[in-house]
Scaffold this motif. Sequence first.
Motif, PDB file in Angstrom:
ATOM      1  N   ARG A   1      45.885  42.827  46.302  1.00 58.05           N
ATOM      2  CA  ARG A   1      44.661  42.838  47.233  1.00 58.05           C
ATOM      3  C   ARG A   1      44.100  44.262  47.387  1.00 58.05           C
ATOM      4  O   ARG A   1      44.740  45.176  47.660  1.00 58.05           O
ATOM      5  CB  ARG A   1      44.969  42.387  48.696  1.00 58.05           C
TER       6      ARG A   1
ATOM      7  N   ASP B   1      44.761  34.044  48.111  1.00 52.13           N
ATOM      8  CA  ASP B   1      45.761  34.094  46.871  1.00 52.13           C
ATOM      9  C   ASP B   1      45.257  35.119  45.761  1.00 52.13           C
ATOM     10  O   ASP B   1      45.839  35.164  44.744  1.00 52.13           O
ATOM     11  CB  ASP B   1      46.152  32.827  46.317  1.00 52.13           C
TER      12      ASP B   1
ATOM     13  N   VAL C   1      45.286  34.973  40.314  1.00 52.36           N
ATOM     14  CA  VAL C   1      46.090  34.415  41.415  1.00 52.36           C
ATOM     15  C   VAL C   1      47.408  34.749  40.696  1.00 52.36           C
ATOM     16  O   VAL C   1      47.885  34.208  39.534  1.00 52.36           O
ATOM     17  CB  VAL C   1      45.883  32.955  41.582  1.00 52.36           C
ATOM     18  N   ALA C   2      48.074  35.296  41.675  1.00 48.58           N
ATOM     19  CA  ALA C   2      49.609  35.644  41.396  1.00 48.58           C
ATOM     20  C   ALA C   2      49.309  36.827  40.105  1.00 48.58           C
ATOM     21  O   ALA C   2      48.582  37.817  40.419  1.00 48.58           O
ATOM     22  CB  ALA C   2      50.709  34.581  40.912  1.00 48.58           C
TER      23      ALA C   2
ATOM     24  N   ARG D   1      44.822  27.638  39.516  1.00 49.00           N
ATOM     25  CA  ARG D   1      45.958  27.311  40.551  1.00 49.00           C
ATOM     26  C   ARG D   1      46.503  26.076  39.734  1.00 49.00           C
ATOM     27  O   ARG D   1      47.648  25.906  40.013  1.00 49.00           O
ATOM     28  CB  ARG D   1      45.130  26.879  41.826  1.00 49.00           C
TER      29      ARG D   1
END
Length: 133
Positions: free
Chosen positions: A12, A45, A59-60, A126
């Motif tokens: 982030r 996420d 994402v991840a 996702r």
Amino acid sequence: MEPLFRLSGARRDDPAVSAWFEAGDPGLRHLARFWFDQIRACGLDVVECLHDHQPTACVADAAFAYVAAYRVHAAVGFFHGADLPDPSGLLEGSGKRMRHIKLKWGQPAPEAALQALITAAHADIRARLDSAP
């Protein structure tokens, strides 16, 4: 389903991404920043990093979107863009997976259609992560 493109080190509010937006042509990077903020807003996420000197959203560790600023246009790109619904026909590119949209300073952006692509790209990554072995 195609393999995921994975990048380590995404997080982030990556300071390297912030620095990228502050450097270079302020007009085109400002335009790119607006759309990267829309990508960030997809959910908690979403993490980021610089990949190939471009702000990239994951994402991840799975990359799904990026922005870029070139000499005469900015771009919003999608790592699995070839699989995204694109009823407006905005996506460009002929590669196996990736697609992008070119944005030019002073020309109106197709905001609703681009936002729909961003939302679809986030949902797509996702789903790919959920079905990954």
